[in-house]
Motif scaffolding. Structure first.
Motif, PDB file in Angstrom:
ATOM      1  N   PHE A  24     -10.106  -1.304   0.965  1.00 18.09           N
ATOM      2  CA  PHE A  24      -9.179  -1.242   2.100  1.00 18.09           C
ATOM      3  C   PHE A  24      -9.544  -0.237   3.189  1.00 18.09           C
ATOM      4  O   PHE A  24      -8.783  -0.086   4.136  1.00 18.09           O
ATOM      5  CB  PHE A  24      -7.758  -0.919   1.598  1.00 18.09           C
ATOM      6  CG  PHE A  24      -7.207  -1.952   0.661  1.00 18.09           C
ATOM      7  CD1 PHE A  24      -7.043  -3.259   1.082  1.00 18.09           C
ATOM      8  CD2 PHE A  24      -6.866  -1.633  -0.639  1.00 18.09           C
ATOM      9  CE1 PHE A  24      -6.553  -4.227   0.220  1.00 18.09           C
ATOM     10  CE2 PHE A  24      -6.379  -2.589  -1.506  1.00 18.09           C
ATOM     11  CZ  PHE A  24      -6.223  -3.890  -1.076  1.00 18.09           C
ATOM     12  N   THR A  25     -10.648   0.472   3.053  1.00 12.92           N
ATOM     13  CA  THR A  25     -10.974   1.459   4.082  1.00 12.92           C
ATOM     14  C   THR A  25     -12.435   1.327   4.524  1.00 12.92           C
ATOM     15  O   THR A  25     -13.248   0.703   3.842  1.00 12.92           O
ATOM     16  CB  THR A  25     -10.777   2.912   3.568  1.00 12.92           C
ATOM     17  OG1 THR A  25     -11.827   3.219   2.643  1.00 12.92           O
ATOM     18  CG2 THR A  25      -9.445   3.099   2.880  1.00 12.92           C
TER      19      THR A  25
ATOM     20  N   LEU B  50     -10.138   2.284  -2.242  1.00 14.09           N
ATOM     21  CA  LEU B  50     -10.789   2.819  -1.039  1.00 14.09           C
ATOM     22  C   LEU B  50     -11.918   1.891  -0.603  1.00 14.09           C
ATOM     23  O   LEU B  50     -12.135   1.661   0.591  1.00 14.09           O
ATOM     24  CB  LEU B  50     -11.351   4.221  -1.320  1.00 14.09           C
ATOM     25  CG  LEU B  50     -10.329   5.304  -1.653  1.00 14.09           C
ATOM     26  CD1 LEU B  50     -11.031   6.553  -2.154  1.00 14.09           C
ATOM     27  CD2 LEU B  50      -9.491   5.636  -0.430  1.00 14.09           C
TER      28      LEU B  50
ATOM     29  N   ARG C 195       0.817  -1.224   0.000  1.00 17.10           N
ATOM     30  CA  ARG C 195       0.000   0.000   0.000  1.00 17.10           C
ATOM     31  C   ARG C 195       0.844   1.264   0.000  1.00 17.10           C
ATOM     32  O   ARG C 195       0.323   2.357  -0.147  1.00 17.10           O
ATOM     33  CB  ARG C 195      -0.921   0.001   1.224  1.00 17.10           C
ATOM     34  CG  ARG C 195      -2.109  -0.900   1.013  1.00 17.10           C
ATOM     35  CD  ARG C 195      -3.076  -0.727   2.135  1.00 17.10           C
ATOM     36  NE  ARG C 195      -3.719  -1.984   2.448  1.00 17.10           N
ATOM     37  CZ  ARG C 195      -4.339  -2.251   3.574  1.00 17.10           C
ATOM     38  NH1 ARG C 195      -4.385  -1.334   4.527  1.00 17.10           N
ATOM     39  NH2 ARG C 195      -4.918  -3.398   3.775  1.00 17.10           N
TER      40      ARG C 195
ATOM     41  N   ILE D  82     -12.792  11.781  -2.261  1.00 12.10           N
ATOM     42  CA  ILE D  82     -11.357  11.520  -2.462  1.00 12.10           C
ATOM     43  C   ILE D  82     -11.087  11.125  -3.921  1.00 12.10           C
ATOM     44  O   ILE D  82     -10.172  11.652  -4.564  1.00 12.10           O
ATOM     45  CB  ILE D  82     -10.866  10.404  -1.511  1.00 12.10           C
ATOM     46  CG1 ILE D  82     -10.996  10.868  -0.056  1.00 12.10           C
ATOM     47  CG2 ILE D  82      -9.424  10.020  -1.810  1.00 12.10           C
ATOM     48  CD1 ILE D  82     -10.819   9.750   0.955  1.00 12.10           C
TER      49      ILE D  82
ATOM     50  N   VAL E 131      -4.501   7.065  -5.193  1.00 13.90           N
ATOM     51  CA  VAL E 131      -5.673   7.305  -4.341  1.00 13.90           C
ATOM     52  C   VAL E 131      -5.427   6.935  -2.875  1.00 13.90           C
ATOM     53  O   VAL E 131      -6.036   7.497  -1.969  1.00 13.90           O
ATOM     54  CB  VAL E 131      -6.926   6.589  -4.911  1.00 13.90           C
ATOM     55  CG1 VAL E 131      -6.896   5.099  -4.636  1.00 13.90           C
ATOM     56  CG2 VAL E 131      -8.199   7.211  -4.353  1.00 13.90           C
ATOM     57  N   MET E 132      -4.504   5.991  -2.632  1.00 10.48           N
ATOM     58  CA  MET E 132      -4.217   5.617  -1.248  1.00 10.48           C
ATOM     59  C   MET E 132      -3.023   6.401  -0.700  1.00 10.48           C
ATOM     60  O   MET E 132      -2.397   6.001   0.280  1.00 10.48           O
ATOM     61  CB  MET E 132      -3.930   4.109  -1.155  1.00 10.48           C
ATOM     62  CG  MET E 132      -5.105   3.225  -1.517  1.00 10.48           C
ATOM     63  SD  MET E 132      -6.487   3.357  -0.374  1.00 10.48           S
ATOM     64  CE  MET E 132      -5.870   2.424   1.017  1.00 10.48           C
ATOM     65  N   ASP E 133      -2.681   7.507  -1.375  1.00  6.77           N
ATOM     66  CA  ASP E 133      -1.571   8.372  -0.967  1.00  6.77           C
ATOM     67  C   ASP E 133      -0.253   7.619  -0.828  1.00  6.77           C
ATOM     68  O   ASP E 133       0.398   7.654   0.231  1.00  6.77           O
ATOM     69  CB  ASP E 133      -1.893   9.064   0.372  1.00  6.77           C
ATOM     70  CG  ASP E 133      -3.094   9.957   0.249  1.00  6.77           C
ATOM     71  OD1 ASP E 133      -3.200  10.672  -0.754  1.00  6.77           O
ATOM     72  OD2 ASP E 133      -3.940   9.899   1.156  1.00  6.77           O
TER      73      ASP E 133
END
Lengths: 380, 252
Positions: free
Chosen positions: B113-114, B110, B85, B124, B160-162
């Protein structure tokens, strides 16, 4: 008033409200994808009905990722404090840049977007039109294939016999074990299932007749053709479909070669030649599967073979083999057509393969029904 | 830049190949935060093979790949997932899922995983699409996007997951010069504005001179790195004539 965030959360905040309707929300810690969902829910419930007119959100001591920024953005547009003016202060330059990429307008457009929805009438019309177009393509394809095969027979140089032999081996010889095994088991099942009802009429010996007729006229050719469709027809469609996706078919055309002559004819000829062979194997395997059951029922082998021999005529064998030739041509033609019809995208080859198997089996059963009607009337 | 010297990825004595046939042997390099590293080499020199090992698709024959100091090769289970990640990957064709719209493609990590709310995930995903200039194409399917737009959407999904690290496989391949230049500008913006580290495999010399801070040059003859440095410097001063020729578009 201070609001208590969840005890184990890496983010803390302090909310103070003044009598004049203004407030201050100070964040510390880390607001990331793990902590944001909990913080979002807690803050939303705490701020509900707060009646604030102005809120300052201080994030100088806050580290956050995109999830945290989404929460801050939602706060900043008054999502949790409707009617209030909200100001977020203390964002670093990097975060400021990311924060600026959030947009209420984009969100509104996404919410208002509805996927195009067609009416039932439109769907039925489109499906009918597609079905008719497909039918036309099938007829054209069968015509073109027939012409190409005839042309190849008169000009053998056009036929790539090595390719025919390769297909014959891959789709025919290699399929013999599985076709034999399946039809053998089917023969066993038919013998067992028919033995009981025929025994009630004292006609158990006719199980041999039944088995011989069913395997020769019907199940031999049908089982061989269905196996051909599932095992080799799908491979034809996938092979040609992949060639189309890789633009190999275009390459053939631009070299002045006809994909029909170069790829399809060989498969159709191989299909027509190999299906009768598979069918004969299927017939014998079916009988071989049923005979042990009859022996087990107490009938001697000679009697069983005699029953089979007396019940079968050349016409039955001719009917079975004629069917198999037609079925072989159907499977090869339909599979090649579906392969050539392959569209674009990652799912296209899979869809072609599925369509090839479904269409082949459907047409096999349809042709079998026609054969049954015709031969019934011929026998009368 | 704060923490500019931090090593984001390190290949340590890395030997990669297929079966028992090594393609690259005992190679070493580091990439620092905010840096854009381009991996160059002739066809068949092992660029894509190296990339696939760096992102953990294949296990190396020997050596290690360290992502922010932690071994990707030895990690497994949750630890490996945590390391995965930390980086995003842009594949050559964008690798967007054809049945999902652009915004749904970007939202996918997202969703998986969130625990964020639907609204947060949409906000986002849309912000990432706006970052890459695709906000107006959010509801389009990949088939309705041009090649350049698909790559931009692929970048939006990759960030997207920074992640702190982004791998790009031939980002400019098949794009017209204007779209390619736009993509280069986006890479520069993400690297210098957000501090994302880039490792890219490419053949496009214009892109290399435009975005790469440093290049490493692979040679299939020596099965390793033969030259390393800023692209303009290597073009003029590399010890190997073929490296200078390569970076001069074939002109000796």
């Amino acid at each position: 008033m201070a609001v208590a965030p969840p005890v184990d959360s890496p983010v803390r905040w302090e909310l103070s409200r003044r009598a004049d309707g203004t407030g201050m929300l100070v964040f510390t810690g880390e607001l990331d994808t793990e902590s944001t969902p909990v913080a979002w829910r807690s803050l939303e419930s705490e701020l509900a009905g707060s009646q604030m007119v102005r809120l300052e959100v201080d994030v100088r001591r806050l580290e956050c990722d995109s999830a945290g920024l989404a929460l801050l953005y939602y706060l900043s547009i008054g999502g949790m404090t409707p009617g209030a003016t909200v100001e977020v202060t203390g964002l670093g330059p990097d975060l400021q840049h990311l924060f600026g990429s959030f947009s209420k307008e984009d969100f509104r457009v996404l919410q208002e977007h509805e996927p195009p929805c067609s009416s039932i009438a439109e769907d039925v019309g489109a499906a009918t039109s597609a079905w008719l177009a497909d039918l036309r393509q099938q007829v054209e394809f069968i015509g073109e294939t027939t012409l190409a095969v005839i042309r190849s027979l008169f000009r053998p140089r056009l036929m790539r016999w090595k390719e025919v032999l390769r297909v014959f081996e891959v789709a025919g010889v290699n399929a013999l074990p599985i076709v034999s095994l399946l039809t053998c088991l089917v023969g066993t099942v038919i013998a067992f299932e028919s033995a009981q009802p025929l025994a009630e009429f004292g006609a158990q010996v006719f199980v041999a007749n039944l088995l011989g007729l069913v395997m020769t006229r019907e199940l031999g050719p049908v089982m061989a053709a269905i196996m051909l469709a599932g095992r080799s027809g799908s491979a034809f469609a996938a092979e040609l479909g992949t060639m189309k996706v890789n633009e190999e078919l275009n390459a053939l055309q631009t070299m002045g070669l006809s994909p029909m002559q170069f790829l399809v004819v060989q498969r159709v000829v191989a299909g027509i030649l190999l299906t009768p062979v598979l069918t004969v194997f299927a017939m014998y395997s079916g009988l071989a599967g049923g005979i042990p059951v009859l022996l087990g029922l107490g009938f001697p082998l000679r009697m069983v073979l005699n029953q089979v021999q007396t019940s079968l005529h050349f016409g039955d064998l001719a009917e079975g083999l004629s069917k198999s030739i037609v079925f072989g041509a159907i499977v090869a033609c339909v599979s090649c057509l579906r392969g050539i019809q392959t569209g674009e995208g990652p799912r296209a080859v899979g869809e072609s393969t599925t369509r090839s198997v479904v269409s082949s089996i459907l047409l096999i059963i349809l042709a079998d029904a026609l054969f049954a009607a015709v031969t019934y009337n011929l026998r009368k | 830049m704060n923490g500019a010297a931090k090593t984001m990825i390190e290949a340590r004595d890395l030997t990669v190949g297929y079966g028992d046939r090594p393609v690259l042997e005992r190679i070493n390099f580091k990439v620092h935060r905010g840096e854009v590293l381009a991996i160059l080499g002739a066809s068949g020199s092992g660029k894509s093979t190296l990339l696939k090992h760096l992102i953990g698709l294949y296990q190396p024959m020997e050596g290690d790949v360290l992502i922010t100091g932690e071994s990707l090769v030895q990690a497994d289970g949750e630890e490996r997932l945590r390391l995965l990640r930390r980086f995003g990957v842009l594949y050559q064709g964008g690798a967007l899922f054809g049945s999902l719209t652009a915004v749904e493609n970007v939202r996918l990590p997202l969703d998986e995983f969130t625990d964020l709310s639907e609204m947060a995930k949409d906000l986002i995903a849309l912000s990432k699409l706006r970052l890459v200039g695709l906000e107006s194409a959010a509801t389009k399917l990949p088939a309705d996007l041009s090649g350049g737009m698909q790559k931009r959407a692929g970048i939006a999904r990759a960030i997207v997951m920074d992640p702190c690290l982004l791998f790009l496989d031939e980002p400019s391949a098949g794009l017209d010069p204007i779209t390619s230049a736009d993509l280069d500008a986006l890479i520069r913006e993400l690297a210098h504005g957000l501090g994302i580290t880039f490792v890219m495999v490419t053949h496009e010399l214009a892109s290399i001179y435009s975005v790469a801070d440093r290049v490493i040059m692979l040679d299939p003859q020596v099965r390793g790195i033969v030259a390393e440095g800023p692209p303009a410097w290597l073009r003029d001063h590399a010890a190997q004539p073929w490296v200078r020729r390569f970076l001069n578009r074939g002109v000796a």
